[in-house]
Design a protein around this motif. Structure first.
Motif, PDB file in Angstrom:
ATOM      1  N   VAL A 107       0.846  -1.194   0.000  1.00 38.62           N
ATOM      2  CA  VAL A 107       0.000   0.000   0.000  1.00 38.62           C
ATOM      3  C   VAL A 107       0.881   1.243   0.000  1.00 38.62           C
ATOM      4  O   VAL A 107       1.794   1.374   0.821  1.00 38.62           O
ATOM      5  N   ILE A 108       0.591   2.150  -0.928  1.00 38.03           N
ATOM      6  CA  ILE A 108       1.244   3.455  -0.949  1.00 38.03           C
ATOM      7  C   ILE A 108       0.242   4.491  -0.459  1.00 38.03           C
ATOM      8  O   ILE A 108      -0.905   4.539  -0.919  1.00 38.03           O
ATOM      9  N   LEU A 109       0.668   5.310   0.496  1.00 35.29           N
ATOM     10  CA  LEU A 109      -0.171   6.361   1.053  1.00 35.29           C
ATOM     11  C   LEU A 109       0.348   7.719   0.596  1.00 35.29           C
ATOM     12  O   LEU A 109       1.555   7.978   0.648  1.00 35.29           O
ATOM     13  N   VAL A 110      -0.556   8.580   0.150  1.00 35.90           N
ATOM     14  CA  VAL A 110      -0.211   9.949  -0.226  1.00 35.90           C
ATOM     15  C   VAL A 110      -1.203  10.886   0.444  1.00 35.90           C
ATOM     16  O   VAL A 110      -2.319  10.492   0.770  1.00 35.90           O
ATOM     17  N   GLY A 111      -0.830  12.126   0.663  1.00 34.90           N
ATOM     18  CA  GLY A 111      -1.737  13.054   1.307  1.00 34.90           C
ATOM     19  C   GLY A 111      -2.782  13.609   0.357  1.00 34.90           C
ATOM     20  O   GLY A 111      -3.973  13.659   0.662  1.00 34.90           O
ATOM     21  N   ASP A 112      -2.332  14.008  -0.814  1.00 36.91           N
ATOM     22  CA  ASP A 112      -3.155  14.704  -1.799  1.00 36.91           C
ATOM     23  C   ASP A 112      -3.951  13.712  -2.647  1.00 36.91           C
ATOM     24  O   ASP A 112      -3.367  12.848  -3.303  1.00 36.91           O
ATOM     25  N   PRO A 113      -5.290  13.808  -2.663  1.00 38.85           N
ATOM     26  CA  PRO A 113      -6.071  12.913  -3.525  1.00 38.85           C
ATOM     27  C   PRO A 113      -5.652  12.982  -4.989  1.00 38.85           C
ATOM     28  O   PRO A 113      -5.712  11.984  -5.713  1.00 38.85           O
ATOM     29  N   GLY A 114      -5.188  14.147  -5.438  1.00 37.76           N
ATOM     30  CA  GLY A 114      -4.736  14.285  -6.808  1.00 37.76           C
ATOM     31  C   GLY A 114      -3.489  13.487  -7.119  1.00 37.76           C
ATOM     32  O   GLY A 114      -3.227  13.142  -8.281  1.00 37.76           O
ATOM     33  N   ARG A 115      -2.713  13.191  -6.073  1.00 28.13           N
ATOM     34  CA  ARG A 115      -1.475  12.434  -6.281  1.00 28.13           C
ATOM     35  C   ARG A 115      -1.748  10.944  -6.493  1.00 28.13           C
ATOM     36  O   ARG A 115      -0.892  10.210  -6.982  1.00 28.13           O
ATOM     37  N   VAL A 116      -2.944  10.485  -6.124  1.00 30.13           N
ATOM     38  CA  VAL A 116      -3.305   9.085  -6.367  1.00 30.13           C
ATOM     39  C   VAL A 116      -3.252   8.782  -7.860  1.00 30.13           C
ATOM     40  O   VAL A 116      -2.717   7.756  -8.288  1.00 30.13           O
ATOM     41  N   SER A 117      -3.781   9.676  -8.659  1.00 32.22           N
ATOM     42  CA  SER A 117      -3.757   9.485 -10.115  1.00 32.22           C
ATOM     43  C   SER A 117      -2.337   9.490 -10.650  1.00 32.22           C
ATOM     44  O   SER A 117      -2.015   8.746 -11.592  1.00 32.22           O
ATOM     45  N   LEU A 118      -1.475  10.322 -10.074  1.00 36.30           N
ATOM     46  CA  LEU A 118      -0.079  10.368 -10.515  1.00 36.30           C
ATOM     47  C   LEU A 118       0.613   9.041 -10.246  1.00 36.30           C
ATOM     48  O   LEU A 118       1.326   8.509 -11.107  1.00 36.30           O
ATOM     49  N   VAL A 119       0.395   8.478  -9.051  1.00 32.51           N
ATOM     50  CA  VAL A 119       0.978   7.171  -8.747  1.00 32.51           C
ATOM     51  C   VAL A 119       0.406   6.106  -9.676  1.00 32.51           C
ATOM     52  O   VAL A 119       1.130   5.319 -10.282  1.00 32.51           O
ATOM     53  N   ALA A 120      -0.931   6.104  -9.813  1.00 30.81           N
ATOM     54  CA  ALA A 120      -1.599   5.074 -10.612  1.00 30.81           C
ATOM     55  C   ALA A 120      -1.342   5.219 -12.110  1.00 30.81           C
ATOM     56  O   ALA A 120      -1.577   4.270 -12.874  1.00 30.81           O
ATOM     57  N   SER A 121      -0.843   6.377 -12.544  1.00 32.13           N
ATOM     58  CA  SER A 121      -0.522   6.544 -13.971  1.00 32.13           C
ATOM     59  C   SER A 121       0.595   5.609 -14.408  1.00 32.13           C
ATOM     60  O   SER A 121       0.766   5.362 -15.606  1.00 32.13           O
ATOM     61  N   HIS A 122       1.335   5.067 -13.443  1.00 35.73           N
ATOM     62  CA  HIS A 122       2.410   4.119 -13.745  1.00 35.73           C
ATOM     63  C   HIS A 122       1.921   2.668 -13.744  1.00 35.73           C
ATOM     64  O   HIS A 122       2.682   1.764 -14.085  1.00 35.73           O
ATOM     65  N   PHE A 123       0.672   2.427 -13.339  1.00 37.82           N
ATOM     66  CA  PHE A 123       0.139   1.066 -13.286  1.00 37.82           C
ATOM     67  C   PHE A 123      -0.124   0.536 -14.698  1.00 37.82           C
ATOM     68  O   PHE A 123      -0.541   1.281 -15.590  1.00 37.82           O
ATOM     69  N   GLU A 124       0.094  -0.773 -14.864  1.00 39.75           N
ATOM     70  CA  GLU A 124      -0.264  -1.416 -16.140  1.00 39.75           C
ATOM     71  C   GLU A 124      -1.754  -1.742 -16.184  1.00 39.75           C
ATOM     72  O   GLU A 124      -2.378  -1.699 -17.248  1.00 39.75           O
TER      73      GLU A 124
END
Length: 291
Positions: free
Chosen positions: A33-50
Protein backbone atom coordinates in the motif's frame (compact mmCIF):
# COMPACT_ATOMS: atom_id res chain seq x y z
CA UNK A 1 -10.95 -17.51 25.15
CA UNK A 2 -13.98 -15.95 23.46
CA UNK A 3 -13.31 -14.16 20.19
CA UNK A 4 -13.69 -10.40 20.30
CA UNK A 5 -16.78 -9.16 18.48
CA UNK A 6 -16.46 -5.79 16.74
CA UNK A 7 -19.82 -4.07 17.20
CA UNK A 8 -21.46 -1.99 14.43
CA UNK A 9 -20.71 1.21 16.36
CA UNK A 10 -16.97 0.39 16.48
CA UNK A 11 -16.44 -1.16 13.04
CA UNK A 12 -18.77 0.73 10.71
CA UNK A 13 -19.48 -1.12 7.47
CA UNK A 14 -21.42 0.56 4.70
CA UNK A 15 -24.47 -1.09 3.12
CA UNK A 16 -22.42 -2.09 0.07
CA UNK A 17 -19.92 -3.99 2.26
CA UNK A 18 -17.21 -1.32 2.16
CA UNK A 19 -15.39 0.22 5.14
CA UNK A 20 -16.96 3.44 6.46
CA UNK A 21 -14.56 6.25 5.45
CA UNK A 22 -12.50 4.72 2.66
CA UNK A 23 -15.48 3.07 0.92
CA UNK A 24 -13.09 0.24 0.02
CA UNK A 25 -14.07 -3.44 0.06
CA UNK A 26 -11.72 -6.10 1.51
CA UNK A 27 -11.16 -7.89 -1.81
CA UNK A 28 -9.67 -4.74 -3.37
CA UNK A 29 -6.87 -4.24 -0.80
CA UNK A 30 -3.38 -5.27 -1.92
CA UNK A 31 -0.61 -6.34 0.47
CA UNK A 32 1.52 -3.42 -0.73
CA UNK A 33 0.00 0.00 0.00
CA UNK A 34 1.24 3.45 -0.95
CA UNK A 35 -0.17 6.36 1.05
CA UNK A 36 -0.21 9.95 -0.23
CA UNK A 37 -1.74 13.05 1.31
CA UNK A 38 -3.16 14.70 -1.80
CA UNK A 39 -6.07 12.91 -3.52
CA UNK A 40 -4.74 14.29 -6.81
CA UNK A 41 -1.47 12.43 -6.28
CA UNK A 42 -3.30 9.08 -6.37
CA UNK A 43 -3.76 9.48 -10.12
CA UNK A 44 -0.08 10.37 -10.52
CA UNK A 45 0.98 7.17 -8.75
CA UNK A 46 -1.60 5.07 -10.61
CA UNK A 47 -0.52 6.54 -13.97
CA UNK A 48 2.41 4.12 -13.74
CA UNK A 49 0.14 1.07 -13.29
CA UNK A 50 -0.26 -1.42 -16.14
CA UNK A 51 -3.74 -2.43 -14.95
CA UNK A 52 -6.40 -0.98 -12.63
CA UNK A 53 -9.01 -3.14 -10.90
CA UNK A 54 -10.63 -0.71 -8.48
CA UNK A 55 -11.12 3.04 -8.10
CA UNK A 56 -13.20 4.56 -5.28
CA UNK A 57 -13.43 7.98 -3.66
CA UNK A 58 -15.05 9.37 -0.51
CA UNK A 59 -14.23 12.78 0.97
CA UNK A 60 -10.43 13.18 0.91
CA UNK A 61 -9.91 9.42 0.67
CA UNK A 62 -9.30 8.21 -2.87
CA UNK A 63 -8.13 4.67 -3.64
CA UNK A 64 -6.89 2.90 -6.76
CA UNK A 65 -5.69 -0.73 -6.80
CA UNK A 66 -3.76 -2.04 -9.76
CA UNK A 67 -0.48 -3.64 -10.86
CA UNK A 68 2.98 -2.20 -11.42
CA UNK A 69 5.60 -4.47 -13.00
CA UNK A 70 3.59 -7.47 -11.84
CA UNK A 71 3.18 -6.21 -8.26
CA UNK A 72 -0.36 -5.68 -6.96
CA UNK A 73 -0.43 -2.28 -5.23
CA UNK A 74 -3.10 -0.14 -3.59
CA UNK A 75 -2.61 3.63 -3.46
CA UNK A 76 -4.70 5.63 -0.98
CA UNK A 77 -4.91 9.35 -0.21
CA UNK A 78 -5.06 10.16 3.49
CA UNK A 79 -5.49 13.91 3.55
CA UNK A 80 -3.33 15.87 5.98
CA UNK A 81 -2.39 14.98 9.54
CA UNK A 82 -2.04 12.15 12.05
CA UNK A 83 -5.77 12.19 12.81
CA UNK A 84 -6.45 11.12 9.23
CA UNK A 85 -3.69 8.50 9.43
CA UNK A 86 -5.55 7.07 12.43
CA UNK A 87 -8.64 6.61 10.25
CA UNK A 88 -6.84 5.21 7.23
CA UNK A 89 -4.52 2.75 8.98
CA UNK A 90 -7.25 1.41 11.28
CA UNK A 91 -9.58 0.91 8.33
CA UNK A 92 -6.86 -0.74 6.19
CA UNK A 93 -6.09 -3.09 9.08
CA UNK A 94 -9.79 -3.89 9.47
CA UNK A 95 -10.03 -4.67 5.75
CA UNK A 96 -7.06 -7.02 6.09
CA UNK A 97 -7.71 -8.67 9.43
CA UNK A 98 -11.41 -8.58 10.34
CA UNK A 99 -14.04 -10.77 8.73
CA UNK A 100 -16.81 -8.36 7.73
CA UNK A 101 -19.46 -11.09 7.79
CA UNK A 102 -18.77 -12.44 11.30
CA UNK A 103 -17.18 -9.26 12.74
CA UNK A 104 -14.41 -11.36 14.29
CA UNK A 105 -10.65 -11.21 13.83
CA UNK A 106 -9.26 -13.37 11.05
CA UNK A 107 -6.56 -15.99 11.60
CA UNK A 108 -3.77 -15.94 10.61
CA UNK A 109 -3.29 -12.20 10.60
CA UNK A 110 -2.24 -10.46 7.39
CA UNK A 111 0.71 -8.06 7.42
CA UNK A 112 0.68 -5.08 5.05
CA UNK A 113 3.57 -3.00 3.75
CA UNK A 114 2.62 0.67 4.07
CA UNK A 115 4.82 3.33 2.47
CA UNK A 116 3.91 7.00 2.67
CA UNK A 117 5.15 9.29 -0.09
CA UNK A 118 4.98 12.94 0.90
CA UNK A 119 6.62 16.32 1.19
CA UNK A 120 8.40 17.91 4.12
CA UNK A 121 10.48 20.79 5.41
CA UNK A 122 14.22 20.14 5.78
CA UNK A 123 15.93 21.23 8.99
CA UNK A 124 19.62 20.62 8.31
CA UNK A 125 22.13 22.00 5.82
CA UNK A 126 22.49 18.51 4.33
CA UNK A 127 18.73 18.32 3.57
CA UNK A 128 18.29 21.01 0.89
CA UNK A 129 15.23 21.37 -1.32
CA UNK A 130 14.88 18.27 -3.50
CA UNK A 131 16.40 15.81 -0.99
CA UNK A 132 14.65 12.45 -0.46
CA UNK A 133 14.40 11.60 3.26
CA UNK A 134 13.40 8.17 4.60
CA UNK A 135 12.20 8.44 8.19
CA UNK A 136 14.32 5.99 10.19
CA UNK A 137 12.73 7.38 13.35
CA UNK A 138 9.71 9.62 13.85
CA UNK A 139 8.96 11.89 16.79
CA UNK A 140 5.24 12.39 17.27
CA UNK A 141 4.19 15.82 18.49
CA UNK A 142 0.60 14.74 17.74
CA UNK A 143 0.03 12.54 20.82
CA UNK A 144 -1.97 9.94 18.86
CA UNK A 145 -0.09 6.83 20.00
CA UNK A 146 -0.56 7.81 23.65
CA UNK A 147 -4.19 6.67 23.34
CA UNK A 148 -3.26 3.06 22.45
CA UNK A 149 -2.14 0.19 24.69
CA UNK A 150 1.41 -0.99 24.04
CA UNK A 151 2.70 2.50 23.35
CA UNK A 152 5.68 2.23 25.71
CA UNK A 153 6.71 -1.21 24.43
CA UNK A 154 6.69 0.07 20.83
CA UNK A 155 8.56 3.34 21.43
CA UNK A 156 12.17 4.35 22.05
CA UNK A 157 11.73 5.66 25.61
CA UNK A 158 15.40 6.64 26.14
CA UNK A 159 15.32 8.77 23.00
CA UNK A 160 12.07 10.37 24.20
CA UNK A 161 13.56 11.33 27.55
CA UNK A 162 16.71 12.79 25.98
CA UNK A 163 14.59 14.83 23.56
CA UNK A 164 12.25 16.15 26.27
CA UNK A 165 15.20 17.15 28.44
CA UNK A 166 16.96 18.93 25.56
CA UNK A 167 13.77 20.78 24.55
CA UNK A 168 12.79 21.65 28.15
CA UNK A 169 9.48 20.13 27.07
CA UNK A 170 6.27 21.71 28.35
CA UNK A 171 3.92 18.87 29.43
CA UNK A 172 0.93 21.00 28.41
CA UNK A 173 1.80 20.00 24.83
CA UNK A 174 1.29 16.31 25.61
CA UNK A 175 3.99 13.65 25.60
CA UNK A 176 6.02 13.25 22.40
CA UNK A 177 6.68 9.66 21.29
CA UNK A 178 9.57 8.20 19.27
CA UNK A 179 8.96 5.27 16.93
CA UNK A 180 11.19 3.37 14.48
CA UNK A 181 10.30 2.54 10.90
CA UNK A 182 10.34 -1.10 9.84
CA UNK A 183 14.04 -1.86 9.26
CA UNK A 184 13.66 -4.26 6.33
CA UNK A 185 11.38 -1.83 4.50
CA UNK A 186 13.73 1.06 5.30
CA UNK A 187 16.79 -0.77 3.98
CA UNK A 188 15.02 -1.89 0.79
CA UNK A 189 13.43 1.42 -0.14
CA UNK A 190 15.96 3.96 1.16
CA UNK A 191 18.85 1.83 -0.18
CA UNK A 192 21.96 4.01 -0.46
CA UNK A 193 20.49 7.07 -2.17
CA UNK A 194 18.08 8.54 0.41
CA UNK A 195 18.96 10.41 3.60
CA UNK A 196 17.95 8.29 6.60
CA UNK A 197 16.64 10.79 9.08
CA UNK A 198 14.67 11.57 12.21
CA UNK A 199 11.35 13.17 11.32
CA UNK A 200 9.10 15.22 13.58
CA UNK A 201 5.41 14.76 12.82
CA UNK A 202 3.59 17.89 13.94
CA UNK A 203 -0.04 18.47 14.82
CA UNK A 204 -0.22 21.53 12.57
CA UNK A 205 1.56 23.40 9.79
CA UNK A 206 2.13 26.74 11.50
CA UNK A 207 2.73 27.02 15.27
CA UNK A 208 3.70 23.37 15.86
CA UNK A 209 6.37 23.69 13.15
CA UNK A 210 7.64 27.00 14.52
CA UNK A 211 5.96 29.20 11.89
CA UNK A 212 4.75 32.50 13.26
CA UNK A 213 2.16 34.64 11.51
CA UNK A 214 -0.13 36.80 13.65
CA UNK A 215 -0.16 34.67 16.82
CA UNK A 216 3.13 34.61 18.78
CA UNK A 217 4.71 31.22 19.44
CA UNK A 218 4.68 29.67 22.91
CA UNK A 219 8.34 28.73 22.42
CA UNK A 220 10.08 30.98 19.86
CA UNK A 221 13.31 28.97 20.27
CA UNK A 222 11.73 25.59 19.44
CA UNK A 223 13.28 25.17 15.99
CA UNK A 224 16.74 26.28 17.12
CA UNK A 225 16.65 23.56 19.79
CA UNK A 226 15.27 20.99 17.34
CA UNK A 227 18.03 21.68 14.81
CA UNK A 228 20.71 21.36 17.51
CA UNK A 229 19.43 18.11 19.06
CA UNK A 230 21.63 15.02 18.71
CA UNK A 231 21.25 11.61 20.33
CA UNK A 232 23.45 8.59 19.62
CA UNK A 233 24.45 10.06 16.27
CA UNK A 234 20.88 10.90 15.24
CA UNK A 235 19.95 14.44 14.14
CA UNK A 236 16.44 15.70 13.39
CA UNK A 237 16.20 16.15 9.63
CA UNK A 238 12.68 17.27 8.77
CA UNK A 239 9.16 18.30 9.73
CA UNK A 240 5.99 16.75 8.32
CA UNK A 241 2.61 15.73 9.71
CA UNK A 242 1.97 11.97 9.39
CA UNK A 243 5.03 9.72 9.85
CA UNK A 244 4.79 9.05 13.60
CA UNK A 245 1.18 7.88 13.53
CA UNK A 246 1.86 5.65 10.53
CA UNK A 247 4.95 4.01 12.03
CA UNK A 248 3.37 3.69 15.48
CA UNK A 249 0.03 2.20 14.47
CA UNK A 250 1.73 -0.15 12.00
CA UNK A 251 4.07 -1.46 14.68
CA UNK A 252 1.21 -2.06 17.14
CA UNK A 253 -0.82 -3.85 14.45
CA UNK A 254 2.02 -5.96 13.02
CA UNK A 255 2.38 -4.13 9.70
CA UNK A 256 5.56 -2.79 8.07
CA UNK A 257 5.66 0.99 7.55
CA UNK A 258 7.96 3.69 6.24
CA UNK A 259 7.63 7.36 5.29
CA UNK A 260 9.63 8.80 2.38
CA UNK A 261 9.45 12.54 1.76
CA UNK A 262 10.87 15.03 -0.70
CA UNK A 263 12.10 18.27 0.87
CA UNK A 264 10.18 21.19 -0.64
CA UNK A 265 11.31 23.84 1.88
CA UNK A 266 14.48 24.19 3.91
CA UNK A 267 13.63 26.03 7.10
CA UNK A 268 17.25 26.80 7.92
CA UNK A 269 18.00 28.27 4.47
CA UNK A 270 14.56 29.98 4.30
CA UNK A 271 13.97 28.49 0.83
CA UNK A 272 10.89 26.81 -0.66
CA UNK A 273 9.87 25.19 -3.94
CA UNK A 274 6.17 25.71 -4.69
CA UNK A 275 6.53 23.88 -8.03
CA UNK A 276 7.38 20.56 -6.41
CA UNK A 277 4.43 18.72 -7.99
CA UNK A 278 6.43 18.55 -11.23
CA UNK A 279 9.37 16.80 -9.55
CA UNK A 280 7.90 14.42 -6.95
CA UNK A 281 7.28 11.81 -9.66
CA UNK A 282 10.91 10.74 -9.32
CA UNK A 283 10.32 9.71 -5.70
CA UNK A 284 7.08 7.96 -6.69
CA UNK A 285 8.83 5.84 -9.32
CA UNK A 286 11.65 4.96 -6.91
CA UNK A 287 9.18 3.73 -4.28
CA UNK A 288 7.14 1.80 -6.85
CA UNK A 289 10.27 0.00 -8.03
CA UNK A 290 11.38 -0.91 -4.50
CA UNK A 291 8.16 -1.61 -2.58
Amino acid sequence: MEEKFFAPSELIINEDGSIFHLHLKPEFLADKVILVGDPGRVSLVASHFETKECEVESREFRTITGTYKGKRITVVSTGIGCDNIDIVVNELDALANIDFKTRHQKSPLRSLTLVRIGTCGGLQEYTPVGTYIASEKSIGFDGLLNFYAGRNEACDLDFEEAFKKHMDWNPQKGAPYVIDADKETLDRIAADDMVRGVTIACGGFFGPQGRELRIPLADPTQNVKVEAFEYNGHRITNFEMESSALAGLAKLMGHRALTCCMVIANRRAKEANTGYKNSIDGLIKTVLDRI
